[in-house]
Design an enzyme around this catalytic site. Structure first.
Site, PDB file in Angstrom:
ATOM      1  N   ARG A   1      -0.200  -9.066  13.259  1.00  0.00           N
ATOM      2  CA  ARG A   1      -0.811  -8.011  12.426  1.00  0.00           C
ATOM      3  C   ARG A   1      -1.711  -8.641  11.352  1.00  0.00           C
ATOM      4  NH1 ARG A   1       4.511  -5.053  10.685  1.00  0.00           N
ATOM      5  NH2 ARG A   1       3.196  -3.980   9.187  1.00  0.00           N
TER       6      ARG A   1
ATOM      7  N   ARG B   1      -9.649   0.960   8.757  1.00  0.00           N
ATOM      8  CA  ARG B   1      -9.253  -0.428   9.019  1.00  0.00           C
ATOM      9  C   ARG B   1     -10.297  -1.197   9.803  1.00  0.00           C
ATOM     10  NH1 ARG B   1      -3.001  -1.420   9.412  1.00  0.00           N
ATOM     11  NH2 ARG B   1      -2.499   0.601   8.642  1.00  0.00           N
TER      12      ARG B   1
ATOM     13  N   ARG C   1      12.161  -5.627   4.751  1.00  0.00           N
ATOM     14  CA  ARG C   1      11.873  -4.215   4.445  1.00  0.00           C
ATOM     15  C   ARG C   1      12.820  -3.268   5.176  1.00  0.00           C
ATOM     16  NH1 ARG C   1       6.009  -1.652   5.391  1.00  0.00           N
ATOM     17  NH2 ARG C   1       6.248  -2.587   7.452  1.00  0.00           N
TER      18      ARG C   1
ATOM     19  N   ARG D   1      11.583  -1.379  10.663  1.00  0.00           N
ATOM     20  CA  ARG D   1      10.472  -1.055  11.563  1.00  0.00           C
ATOM     21  C   ARG D   1      10.392  -2.057  12.702  1.00  0.00           C
ATOM     22  NH1 ARG D   1       5.159   0.405   8.206  1.00  0.00           N
ATOM     23  NH2 ARG D   1       4.220  -0.909   9.815  1.00  0.00           N
TER      24      ARG D   1
ATOM     25  N   LYS E   1       0.837  -1.212   0.000  1.00  0.00           N
ATOM     26  CA  LYS E   1       0.000   0.000   0.000  1.00  0.00           C
ATOM     27  C   LYS E   1       0.870   1.261   0.000  1.00  0.00           C
ATOM     28  CE  LYS E   1      -1.894  -1.164   3.958  1.00  0.00           C
ATOM     29  NZ  LYS E   1      -1.153  -2.417   4.223  1.00  0.00           N
TER      30      LYS E   1
HETATM   31  P1  AP5 Z   1       4.920  -1.625   1.777  1.00  0.00           P
HETATM   32  O1  AP5 Z   1       4.527  -0.786   0.611  1.00  0.00           O
HETATM   33  O2  AP5 Z   1       5.677  -0.992   2.885  1.00  0.00           O
HETATM   34  O3  AP5 Z   1       3.632  -2.422   2.347  1.00  0.00           O
HETATM   35  P2  AP5 Z   1       2.370  -1.908   3.132  1.00  0.00           P
HETATM   36  O4  AP5 Z   1       1.174  -2.592   2.593  1.00  0.00           O
HETATM   37  O5  AP5 Z   1       2.346  -0.408   3.164  1.00  0.00           O
HETATM   38  O6  AP5 Z   1       2.712  -2.543   4.539  1.00  0.00           O
HETATM   39  P3  AP5 Z   1       2.708  -1.921   6.011  1.00  0.00           P
HETATM   40  O7  AP5 Z   1       3.485  -2.873   6.865  1.00  0.00           O
HETATM   41  O8  AP5 Z   1       3.177  -0.500   6.023  1.00  0.00           O
HETATM   42  O9  AP5 Z   1       1.191  -1.966   6.321  1.00  0.00           O
HETATM   43  P4  AP5 Z   1       0.510  -1.972   7.674  1.00  0.00           P
HETATM   44  O10 AP5 Z   1      -0.857  -1.687   7.262  1.00  0.00           O
HETATM   45  O11 AP5 Z   1       0.683  -3.190   8.494  1.00  0.00           O
HETATM   46  O12 AP5 Z   1       1.320  -0.845   8.507  1.00  0.00           O
HETATM   47  P5  AP5 Z   1       0.995   0.670   8.830  1.00  0.00           P
HETATM   48  O13 AP5 Z   1       2.259   1.404   8.852  1.00  0.00           O
HETATM   49  O14 AP5 Z   1      -0.111   1.175   7.994  1.00  0.00           O
HETATM   50  O15 AP5 Z   1       5.757  -2.879   1.213  1.00  0.00           O
HETATM   51  C1  AP5 Z   1       6.290  -3.850   2.098  1.00  0.00           C
HETATM   52  C2  AP5 Z   1       7.649  -4.323   1.572  1.00  0.00           C
HETATM   53  O16 AP5 Z   1       7.453  -5.055   0.365  1.00  0.00           O
HETATM   54  C3  AP5 Z   1       8.632  -3.187   1.216  1.00  0.00           C
HETATM   55  O17 AP5 Z   1       9.926  -3.632   1.516  1.00  0.00           O
HETATM   56  C4  AP5 Z   1       8.467  -3.005  -0.307  1.00  0.00           C
HETATM   57  O18 AP5 Z   1       9.652  -2.535  -0.910  1.00  0.00           O
HETATM   58  C5  AP5 Z   1       8.137  -4.443  -0.742  1.00  0.00           C
HETATM   59  N1  AP5 Z   1       7.198  -4.493  -1.870  1.00  0.00           N
HETATM   60  C6  AP5 Z   1       6.064  -3.763  -2.040  1.00  0.00           C
HETATM   61  N2  AP5 Z   1       5.434  -4.134  -3.163  1.00  0.00           N
HETATM   62  C7  AP5 Z   1       6.174  -5.154  -3.712  1.00  0.00           C
HETATM   63  C8  AP5 Z   1       6.035  -5.970  -4.880  1.00  0.00           C
HETATM   64  N3  AP5 Z   1       4.983  -5.838  -5.686  1.00  0.00           N
HETATM   65  N4  AP5 Z   1       6.968  -6.912  -5.110  1.00  0.00           N
HETATM   66  C9  AP5 Z   1       8.039  -7.087  -4.256  1.00  0.00           C
HETATM   67  N5  AP5 Z   1       8.229  -6.325  -3.141  1.00  0.00           N
HETATM   68  C10 AP5 Z   1       7.301  -5.380  -2.880  1.00  0.00           C
HETATM   69  O19 AP5 Z   1       0.419   0.554  10.328  1.00  0.00           O
HETATM   70  C11 AP5 Z   1       1.262   0.209  11.393  1.00  0.00           C
HETATM   71  C12 AP5 Z   1       0.472   0.139  12.680  1.00  0.00           C
HETATM   72  O20 AP5 Z   1      -0.147   1.412  12.964  1.00  0.00           O
HETATM   73  C13 AP5 Z   1      -0.703  -0.855  12.703  1.00  0.00           C
HETATM   74  O21 AP5 Z   1      -0.275  -2.169  13.008  1.00  0.00           O
HETATM   75  C14 AP5 Z   1      -1.569  -0.248  13.820  1.00  0.00           C
HETATM   76  O22 AP5 Z   1      -1.038  -0.518  15.089  1.00  0.00           O
HETATM   77  C15 AP5 Z   1      -1.427   1.245  13.561  1.00  0.00           C
HETATM   78  N6  AP5 Z   1      -2.451   1.767  12.648  1.00  0.00           N
HETATM   79  C16 AP5 Z   1      -2.246   2.279  11.403  1.00  0.00           C
HETATM   80  N7  AP5 Z   1      -3.408   2.647  10.849  1.00  0.00           N
HETATM   81  C17 AP5 Z   1      -4.372   2.360  11.755  1.00  0.00           C
HETATM   82  C18 AP5 Z   1      -5.779   2.492  11.734  1.00  0.00           C
HETATM   83  N8  AP5 Z   1      -6.451   3.001  10.678  1.00  0.00           N
HETATM   84  N9  AP5 Z   1      -6.473   2.094  12.834  1.00  0.00           N
HETATM   85  C19 AP5 Z   1      -5.825   1.589  13.916  1.00  0.00           C
HETATM   86  N10 AP5 Z   1      -4.497   1.423  13.981  1.00  0.00           N
HETATM   87  C20 AP5 Z   1      -3.770   1.815  12.902  1.00  0.00           C
END
Ligand code: AP5
Length: 221
Positions: free
Chosen positions: A171, A88, A127, A160, A13
């Site tokens: 997660r 979410r 990552r 991270r 994402k």
């Molecule tokens: P990346 O693009 O970083 O993936 P992502 O889907 O953004 O993954 P996240 O881990 O950031 O998502 P998340 O939703 O768990 O975390 P968030 O920070 O939002 O890609 C991942 C890796 O793969 C990278 O190394 C990239 O280079 C590689 N890659 C990408 N695409 C690829 C491809 N096609 N092929 C090969 N490699 C690829 O949230 C963190 C925490 O915050 C949550 O756990 C929660 O505690 C809190 N939080 C955030 N939002 C909320 C909410 N709305 N409500 C409540 N708590 C929340």
């Protein structure tokens, strides 16, 4: 255009949001990034959020909804936005729907990136993130040119804290329990579009742009 990017941890994402932001004039709003900034700055919100984030669980709806609503009021979000990681939960989706309906600015689409659990664990274990410009790298798929340093801004890359396998598996569980119901929520509203994300980044971007082009045709019709 007003987009929501949905998908489990590691689906890509953040990667795709960054690529879309380079192409279109839209605010990119990542709740994960906003929360990590609060944690880093030691704000009251950050102190409250930290324990949830470290366990791989969701921060409470009221805290996240307030934070996003404030951000959606900023000037750069008036032209359009990409929401990465919000909503979410069903209550978050309802809060967003109500706020956008009140402003006569409904969502254009919800793009769901599909990926299996093992691929998610593999991606997140490898990552590296730039805390400055938010670019992501991957030791397995897309390493930085110079070890440990961001190609774009030269900042030191970090791993991270919630990317260890145990936390990633938690997660993924939380995603299934709390976020998967949103697929039906948005499917019912005719907004859901699914994209296979287990293919190289460029291919995912191509498919995302195809969906956006199709959307523009539908909106323009
Ligand atoms: P990346 O693009 O970083 O993936 P992502 O889907 O953004 O993954 P996240 O881990 O950031 O998502 P998340 O939703 O768990 O975390 P968030 O920070 O939002 O890609 C991942 C890796 O793969 C990278 O190394 C990239 O280079 C590689 N890659 C990408 N695409 C690829 C491809 N096609 N092929 C090969 N490699 C690829 O949230 C963190 C925490 O915050 C949550 O756990 C929660 O505690 C809190 N939080 C955030 N939002 C909320 C909410 N709305 N409500 C409540 N708590 C929340």
């Amino acid at each position: 255009m007003r987009l929501v990017l949905l998908g489990p941890p590691g689906a890509g994402k953040g990667t795709q949001a960054g690529r879309l932001a380079e192409k279109f004039t839209m605010a990119t709003i990542s709740t994960g990034d906003l929360l990590r900034e609060h944690v880093e700055n030691g704000t009251a919100l950050g102190r409250e959020a930290r324990a949830f984030m470290d366990r791989g669980e969701y921060v409470t709806d009221d805290v996240v909804v307030r934070m996003v609503m404030r951000r959606l009021g900023d000037d750069d979000a008036q032209e359009g936005f990409i929401l990465d990681g919000f909503p979410r939960t069903v209550p978050q989706a309802q809060a967003l729907e109500n706020a956008l309906a009140a402003a006569s600015r409904p969502l254009s689409a919800v793009l769901k990136y599909k990926i299996g659990d093992d691929m998610a664990v593999k991606r997140l274990a490898n990552r590296l993130t730039c805390p400055n410009c938010k670019r992501t790298y991957n030791l397995a798929f897309k390493p930085p040119t110079n070890e440990g340093v961001c190609d774009a801004c030269g900042h030191e890359l970090v791993r991270r804290q919630d990317d260890d396998e145990v936390t990633v598996r938690r997660r993924l569980e939380v995603y299934r329990e709390e976020t998967e119901p949103l697929e039906f929520f948005y499917w019912e509203r005719g907004l859901l579009r699914e994209i296979d994300a287990e293919v190289p980044e460029d291919v995912v971007t191509e498919r995302t742009l195809e969906e956006i082009a199709d959307l523009a045709d539908v909106e323009g019709a």
